[in-house]
Design a protein around this motif. Structure first.
Motif, PDB file in Angstrom:
ATOM      1  N   SER A 255     -19.659 -24.247  50.024  1.00 10.73           N
ATOM      2  CA  SER A 255     -18.881 -25.385  50.522  1.00 10.73           C
ATOM      3  C   SER A 255     -18.294 -26.198  49.373  1.00 10.73           C
ATOM      4  O   SER A 255     -17.139 -26.641  49.436  1.00 10.73           O
ATOM      5  N   TYR A 256     -19.082 -26.404  48.319  1.00  7.73           N
ATOM      6  CA  TYR A 256     -18.552 -27.120  47.156  1.00  7.73           C
ATOM      7  C   TYR A 256     -17.405 -26.344  46.507  1.00  7.73           C
ATOM      8  O   TYR A 256     -16.390 -26.934  46.106  1.00  7.73           O
ATOM      9  N   GLU A 257     -17.571 -25.046  46.388  1.00  6.25           N
ATOM     10  CA  GLU A 257     -16.523 -24.239  45.765  1.00  6.25           C
ATOM     11  C   GLU A 257     -15.235 -24.272  46.587  1.00  6.25           C
ATOM     12  O   GLU A 257     -14.135 -24.358  46.037  1.00  6.25           O
ATOM     13  N   GLN A 258     -15.384 -24.213  47.891  1.00  9.17           N
ATOM     14  CA  GLN A 258     -14.193 -24.320  48.734  1.00  9.17           C
ATOM     15  C   GLN A 258     -13.574 -25.708  48.632  1.00  9.17           C
ATOM     16  O   GLN A 258     -12.346 -25.847  48.592  1.00  9.17           O
ATOM     17  N   CYS A 259     -14.405 -26.723  48.589  1.00 12.42           N
ATOM     18  CA  CYS A 259     -13.896 -28.090  48.480  1.00 12.42           C
ATOM     19  C   CYS A 259     -13.084 -28.278  47.206  1.00 12.42           C
ATOM     20  O   CYS A 259     -12.022 -28.924  47.215  1.00 12.42           O
ATOM     21  N   LEU A 260     -13.534 -27.703  46.104  1.00 20.61           N
ATOM     22  CA  LEU A 260     -12.838 -27.862  44.832  1.00 20.61           C
ATOM     23  C   LEU A 260     -11.502 -27.127  44.809  1.00 20.61           C
ATOM     24  O   LEU A 260     -10.672 -27.392  43.934  1.00 20.61           O
ATOM     25  N   MET A 261     -11.282 -26.208  45.729  1.00 21.20           N
ATOM     26  CA  MET A 261      -9.961 -25.594  45.839  1.00 21.20           C
ATOM     27  C   MET A 261      -8.909 -26.625  46.229  1.00 21.20           C
ATOM     28  O   MET A 261      -7.736 -26.513  45.827  1.00 21.20           O
ATOM     29  N   TYR A 262      -9.314 -27.630  46.970  1.00 22.28           N
ATOM     30  CA  TYR A 262      -8.371 -28.619  47.503  1.00 22.28           C
ATOM     31  C   TYR A 262      -8.509 -29.984  46.823  1.00 22.28           C
ATOM     32  O   TYR A 262      -7.527 -30.709  46.690  1.00 22.28           O
ATOM     33  N   LEU A 263      -9.732 -30.336  46.400  1.00 21.58           N
ATOM     34  CA  LEU A 263      -9.962 -31.603  45.700  1.00 21.58           C
ATOM     35  C   LEU A 263     -10.266 -31.322  44.233  1.00 21.58           C
ATOM     36  O   LEU A 263     -11.207 -31.844  43.651  1.00 21.58           O
ATOM     37  N   TYR A 264      -9.432 -30.492  43.641  1.00 20.58           N
ATOM     38  CA  TYR A 264      -9.628 -30.015  42.273  1.00 20.58           C
ATOM     39  C   TYR A 264      -9.548 -31.143  41.250  1.00 20.58           C
ATOM     40  O   TYR A 264     -10.190 -31.089  40.209  1.00 20.58           O
ATOM     41  N   HIS A 265      -8.778 -32.170  41.547  1.00 19.62           N
ATOM     42  CA  HIS A 265      -8.546 -33.265  40.597  1.00 19.62           C
ATOM     43  C   HIS A 265      -9.385 -34.499  40.918  1.00 19.62           C
ATOM     44  O   HIS A 265      -9.096 -35.577  40.395  1.00 19.62           O
ATOM     45  N   TYR A 266     -10.419 -34.356  41.733  1.00 22.30           N
ATOM     46  CA  TYR A 266     -11.261 -35.485  42.112  1.00 22.30           C
ATOM     47  C   TYR A 266     -12.547 -35.450  41.288  1.00 22.30           C
ATOM     48  O   TYR A 266     -13.416 -34.595  41.522  1.00 22.30           O
ATOM     49  N   PRO A 267     -12.719 -36.363  40.317  1.00 24.79           N
ATOM     50  CA  PRO A 267     -13.916 -36.295  39.459  1.00 24.79           C
ATOM     51  C   PRO A 267     -15.214 -36.514  40.222  1.00 24.79           C
ATOM     52  O   PRO A 267     -16.260 -36.000  39.814  1.00 24.79           O
ATOM     53  N   ASP A 268     -15.175 -37.275  41.312  1.00 23.52           N
ATOM     54  CA  ASP A 268     -16.418 -37.534  42.036  1.00 23.52           C
ATOM     55  C   ASP A 268     -16.963 -36.274  42.691  1.00 23.52           C
ATOM     56  O   ASP A 268     -18.184 -36.111  42.812  1.00 23.52           O
ATOM     57  N   ILE A 269     -16.081 -35.357  43.104  1.00 20.14           N
ATOM     58  CA  ILE A 269     -16.547 -34.101  43.700  1.00 20.14           C
ATOM     59  C   ILE A 269     -17.216 -33.236  42.643  1.00 20.14           C
ATOM     60  O   ILE A 269     -18.289 -32.653  42.882  1.00 20.14           O
ATOM     61  N   TRP A 270     -16.615 -33.139  41.458  1.00 23.19           N
ATOM     62  CA  TRP A 270     -17.231 -32.380  40.369  1.00 23.19           C
ATOM     63  C   TRP A 270     -18.598 -32.973  40.014  1.00 23.19           C
ATOM     64  O   TRP A 270     -19.568 -32.235  39.796  1.00 23.19           O
ATOM     65  N   TYR A 271     -18.653 -34.290  39.939  1.00 23.69           N
ATOM     66  CA  TYR A 271     -19.910 -34.945  39.567  1.00 23.69           C
ATOM     67  C   TYR A 271     -20.989 -34.704  40.628  1.00 23.69           C
ATOM     68  O   TYR A 271     -22.146 -34.403  40.291  1.00 23.69           O
ATOM     69  N   TYR A 273     -21.212 -32.213  42.675  1.00 24.20           N
ATOM     70  CA  TYR A 273     -21.591 -30.796  42.632  1.00 24.20           C
ATOM     71  C   TYR A 273     -22.575 -30.547  41.486  1.00 24.20           C
ATOM     72  O   TYR A 273     -23.632 -29.908  41.665  1.00 24.20           O
ATOM     73  N   ALA A 274     -22.255 -31.089  40.304  1.00 25.23           N
ATOM     74  CA  ALA A 274     -23.119 -30.861  39.142  1.00 25.23           C
ATOM     75  C   ALA A 274     -24.481 -31.531  39.319  1.00 25.23           C
ATOM     76  O   ALA A 274     -25.524 -30.930  39.010  1.00 25.23           O
ATOM     77  N   THR A 275     -24.498 -32.760  39.798  1.00 25.40           N
ATOM     78  CA  THR A 275     -25.786 -33.448  39.979  1.00 25.40           C
ATOM     79  C   THR A 275     -26.617 -32.785  41.070  1.00 25.40           C
ATOM     80  O   THR A 275     -27.856 -32.752  40.967  1.00 25.40           O
ATOM     81  N   TRP A 276     -25.962 -32.250  42.110  1.00 25.26           N
ATOM     82  CA  TRP A 276     -26.733 -31.532  43.132  1.00 25.26           C
ATOM     83  C   TRP A 276     -27.371 -30.285  42.535  1.00 25.26           C
ATOM     84  O   TRP A 276     -28.536 -29.970  42.837  1.00 25.26           O
ATOM     85  N   GLN A 277     -26.620 -29.573  41.687  1.00 25.52           N
ATOM     86  CA  GLN A 277     -27.194 -28.395  41.032  1.00 25.52           C
ATOM     87  C   GLN A 277     -28.381 -28.789  40.159  1.00 25.52           C
ATOM     88  O   GLN A 277     -29.410 -28.101  40.143  1.00 25.52           O
ATOM     89  N   ALA A 278     -28.253 -29.907  39.443  1.00 22.01           N
ATOM     90  CA  ALA A 278     -29.340 -30.337  38.561  1.00 22.01           C
ATOM     91  C   ALA A 278     -30.574 -30.732  39.368  1.00 22.01           C
ATOM     92  O   ALA A 278     -31.707 -30.387  39.012  1.00 22.01           O
ATOM     93  N   LYS A 279     -30.374 -31.453  40.464  1.00 19.90           N
ATOM     94  CA  LYS A 279     -31.501 -31.860  41.297  1.00 19.90           C
ATOM     95  C   LYS A 279     -32.158 -30.661  41.978  1.00 19.90           C
ATOM     96  O   LYS A 279     -33.346 -30.708  42.314  1.00 19.90           O
ATOM     97  N   SER A 280     -31.376 -29.602  42.194  1.00 14.42           N
ATOM     98  CA  SER A 280     -31.934 -28.389  42.807  1.00 14.42           C
ATOM     99  C   SER A 280     -32.674 -27.533  41.796  1.00 14.42           C
ATOM    100  O   SER A 280     -33.215 -26.481  42.164  1.00 14.42           O
ATOM    101  N   GLU A 309     -24.853 -37.037  29.266  1.00 12.96           N
ATOM    102  CA  GLU A 309     -26.116 -37.536  29.806  1.00 12.96           C
ATOM    103  C   GLU A 309     -27.001 -36.391  30.276  1.00 12.96           C
ATOM    104  O   GLU A 309     -28.224 -36.397  30.053  1.00 12.96           O
ATOM    105  N   LEU A 310     -26.393 -35.395  30.921  1.00 16.17           N
ATOM    106  CA  LEU A 310     -27.168 -34.237  31.379  1.00 16.17           C
ATOM    107  C   LEU A 310     -27.751 -33.477  30.193  1.00 16.17           C
ATOM    108  O   LEU A 310     -28.939 -33.095  30.212  1.00 16.17           O
ATOM    109  N   GLU A 311     -26.925 -33.263  29.174  1.00 15.26           N
ATOM    110  CA  GLU A 311     -27.409 -32.525  28.002  1.00 15.26           C
ATOM    111  C   GLU A 311     -28.513 -33.300  27.287  1.00 15.26           C
ATOM    112  O   GLU A 311     -29.512 -32.716  26.843  1.00 15.26           O
ATOM    113  N   GLU A 312     -28.363 -34.617  27.187  1.00 17.52           N
ATOM    114  CA  GLU A 312     -29.391 -35.417  26.531  1.00 17.52           C
ATOM    115  C   GLU A 312     -30.681 -35.421  27.336  1.00 17.52           C
ATOM    116  O   GLU A 312     -31.782 -35.378  26.766  1.00 17.52           O
TER     117      GLU A 312
END
Length: 767
Positions: A255-271, A273-280, A309-312
């Motif tokens: 669902s995130y990958e499909q969402c980024l096809m259309y909201l590719y320029h939205y930084p909040d969607i990328w953020y 997605y990444a934080t969900w992966q980290a929490k998982s 912040e994630l790398e640190e």
């Protein structure tokens, strides 16, 4: 496309349509241009690859698929891919069939969770059934592969889930009815759950525009609604009741990958997605998401800080440091915030000396502002517990930023923490001697507050007077600002939200201060719309009110819309009888005539125009306005907005003496009525219906004379009241009713007497 039209959707569609009619050699550059701007536009990738397939350019087709498939999880594009694979492998026999089967498995691992993937599952199952089996073992393997495909398909919420379940039932029953009973009973609950999820999922999917191009965020309603739709879908997937184990996270990833096809320029969607992966627990996957995000949005500082912040947080300090250095790489674009955050990063991970060394270098940067000095000084004071270093940093910054009021206040706060009242006063004096008058307001305010809290009475009053003298030139009041008011006393003896007076007293004093500042002001002529006087020239101005002040703001009558509660869209013109009744009911009061004309546009030709509304009716209203009301309207202040301040209006009313005018007695026009039916209440409102008047033979002349005398006395009593003592009637229809009832009862000897002009109840009859 021009740079300004880089993300122009209409231009992109025109280019894509034009490429359809061009040879592939001419169309390819157009597709490349479009896909550079819209790299996730699956429909353009599909159009491009089908053009290459049309000329059998297999190498170019494979290259295009390798560029787009993993970033565009779009079922039509993937079905185009499987069609190409099958065409290429059809000539290779058994080996080609195995390659096709692997391609199907590859496709389903990416888009098999799509709600539109039902035809893909059906095509895959049909392909498995068509594979040849040379012996019993191969036949068993084929049946097992078909069964596994069905079992995956019937637990996936797709548009074709019910059809797939029926096909699966038929398949199992065709193989073995005895075995089918156990298998179907095992998968029936899973299928029911998937079907329930599909029904809920469909509600969210139907809100999404699957043909939308990925453009930067805009304020358009459509873009915002699409963002909301995707957020709702993602929230649903995260709470999906089918999530049983970690394998279910694939649906969320999809669902995130499909969402980024259309909201590719939205930084909040990328953020997200990444934080969900980290929490998982998938830190590596989160890093990859951030890397893709910075490729899509290389100018986003937010995502760089989030990635660092994630790398640190996971101990990759060198990777985090490189990200901070990338923010500082371009000296022309480096911000003060980047300096501050890098100093804090070095202080956290490399110690005090590394942070100090970088601060000394950052001071020489053209992008270094007073913020860097404040941040480093407070870090040295709070973290390193070294007030001497902090004091030296503030003093060093004062040489460059004496003209910055905020820096002065930050320095003063620091000195307050040290209880250094002597240096605080010295700082205020140095700053106020160099700051321009208009920039010293906040510094004076803080200086006054400091003396009020920590100084003696003499110093407090002295600073307050100096502040008034210094700032008197910045206000419109001029010399009046130097006067001492009770509000100054309240300010001196208040503490935070504690006041030496009630809120009512404070409001009263505030109103008085406003009135004292505006006591000598006149109405601004430029504020008068159309520049015309709106009072009757034949009426002399009341005493104490100038002629100029009687001008009333004139509204733009061309924008006025006539309202009639009885009139509906498409209604026809009322009959002449109805119009005559309305006109007759308004003759006894000229003000009611205008009100009636406003409520019934057909009774006054000058008001009935919609496109070009005449102002005659409005002029008549103002001519009929009493002088006291005109004086009140002229005294109102000019305002911006729908309504004035009520307290100000009341203050103006209390300060002015408005003339009072007695109303003239209404003259009843003689009229003749027949003894026939009289109009009821509904007739007075314009209805064409009428009701007969019942006769009452027991009603004697003496009773009629008594009723007539009472009506006449009531009329004289009401007419003797003044305008100011009468309550304002809000309903023009009821005004006309009352006046018609009065006129009828006072001027006719054998007329009908109504018990209530408002209710229309009948209380008498004709002789």
């Amino acid at each position: 496309m021009a740079a300004v039209d880089k993300y122009n959707v209409e231009s992109a569609e025109i280019l894509a349509n034009s490429a359809l009619h061009l040879p592939i050699t001419q169309a390819a550059p157009i597709y490349e241009q479009l896909l550079t701007i819209f790299p996730t536009a699956a429909k353009y990738w599909r159009q491009y690859v089908e053009a290459q397939m049309g000329v059998n350019n297999d190498d170019a087709t494979k290259q295009i698929f390798s560029r787009c498939l993993l970033n565009c999880l779009h079922v039509p594009l993937w079905r185009c891919y499987i069609r190409f694979i099958r065409k290429v492998n059809d000539r290779k026999g058994v080996e080609g069939q195995e390659e096709t089967r692997k391609a199907f498995d590859f496709m389903l691992s990416y888009v098999g969770a799509d709600i539109a993937s039902g035809p893909v599952w059906m095509e895959y199952i049909a392909f498995l059934k068509s594979m040849p089996a040379a012996n019993t073992q191969e036949e068993t393997q084929r049946m097992t592969a078909v069964r596994k495909a069905y079992q995956k398909a019937v637990v996936t919420p797709t548009h074709h889930i019910e059809q797939l379940w029926r096909d699966y039932e038929n398949f199992e029953n065709s193989v073995s009815r005895q075995l089918a009973k156990g298998l179907l009973s095992e998968y029936q609950p899973k299928y029911n759950s998937a079907r329930a999820v599909y029904r809920e999922l469909k509600k969210y999917v139907d809100e999404i525009d699957w043909n939308m191009l990925a453009i930067p965020p805009t304020d358009s309603c459509k873009d915002q609604m699409q963002w909301v739709a995707w957020k709702r879908l993602l929230a649903f997937e995260k709470g999906n009741p089918q999530r049983i184990d970690s394998a279910s996270n694939k649906r969320i990833i999809f669902s995130y990958e499909q969402c980024l096809m259309y909201l590719y320029h939205y930084p909040d969607i990328w953020y997200d997605y990444a934080t969900w992966q980290a929490k998982s627990g998938s830190m590596d996957a989160a890093v990859k998401v951030f890397q893709r995000a910075l490729k899509a949005l290389p100018e986003s500082e937010m995502l760089k800080y989030a990635y660092a912040e994630l790398e640190e947080s996971r101990g990759s300090l060198q990777s985090a440091k490189k990200l901070y250095e990338s923010l500082l790489g371009d000296a022309a674009e480096t911000t003060a915030l980047a300096h501050i955050q890098f100093i804090l990063f070095l202080r956290r991970n490399e110690g005090v000396e590394a942070a100090r060394k970088y601060f000394l270098d950052a001071r020489k940067s053209p992008s270094c502002t007073y913020h860097v000095y404040v941040a480093y000084a407070l870090m040295a004071f709070c973290l390193d517990k070294d007030p001497k270093v902090a004091h030296n940093v503030f003093e060093a910054g004062l040489k460059q930023f004496m003209h910055e009021p905020v820096y002065i206040l930050e320095y003063a706060d620091f000195l307050s923490c040290l209880n250094d009242d002597r240096n605080i006063r010295a700082l205020f004096e140095r700053a106020l001697s160099s700051l321009p008058q208009e920039e010293s307001i906040e510094v004076w305010k803080r200086f006054t507050q400091f003396e009020k809290t920590y100084g003696d009475l003499a110093s407090m009053l002295k600073v307050e007077q100096r502040r008034k003298e210094a700032l008197s030139g910045t206000s419109e009041e001029g010399a009046s600002a130097l006067e001492t008011s009770l509000l100054d006393l309240i300010s001196r003896y208040s503490f935070k939200d504690l006041w030496p007076c009630s809120s009512k007293d404070l409001d009263h004093l505030s109103r008085q201060e406003w009135l004292s500042k505006n006591i000598g002001k006149k109405v601004d002529k430029s504020a008068l719309s159309n520049g015309s006087a709106m009072t009757d020239k034949s009426t002399s101005a009341p005493s104490g009110v100038s002629t100029a002040s009687l001008k009333v703001l004139r509204p733009d009558t061309s924008q006025m819309v006539i309202y009639d509660p009885r009139q509906h869209h498409g209604t026809t013109v009322p009959s002449n009888t109805t119009a005559a009744i309305l006109a007759a009911s308004n003759l006894s009061n000229p003000m009611a005539t205008v009100v009636g004309a406003a409520s019934n546009p057909l009774s006054n030709p000058t008001v009935s125009m919609v496109d070009g509304v005449s102002s005659n009716a409005f002029d008549e209203v103002l001519k009929a306005t009493p002088p006291s009301l005109s004086a009140f309207l002229a005294g109102l202040p000019s305002i911006e907005g729908p309504a004035p301040n009520v307290d100000i209006v009341l203050s103006i009313c209390l300060q002015n003496d408005y003339p009072t005018v007695q109303t003239k007695k209404a003259t009843s026009l003689p009229s003749q009525r027949t003894a026939g039916p009289a109009p009821s209440t509904s007739d007075l409102s314009g209805s064409s219906k009428s009701h007969p008047i019942p006769s009452n033979s027991s009603f004697r002349p003496r009773d009629r004379q008594l009723g007539k005398r009472k009506d006449q006395e009531r009329q004289e009593e009401e007419e003797s009241t003044t305008v100011q003592s009468q309550p304002l009637q809000r309903d023009a229809f009821r005004i006309r009713q009352m006046q018609k009832a009065r006129g009828g009862s006072a001027s006719q000897t054998g007329s009908v007497s109504y018990g209530s002009a408002l209710s229309g109840d009948l209380s008498g009859s004709t002789c």
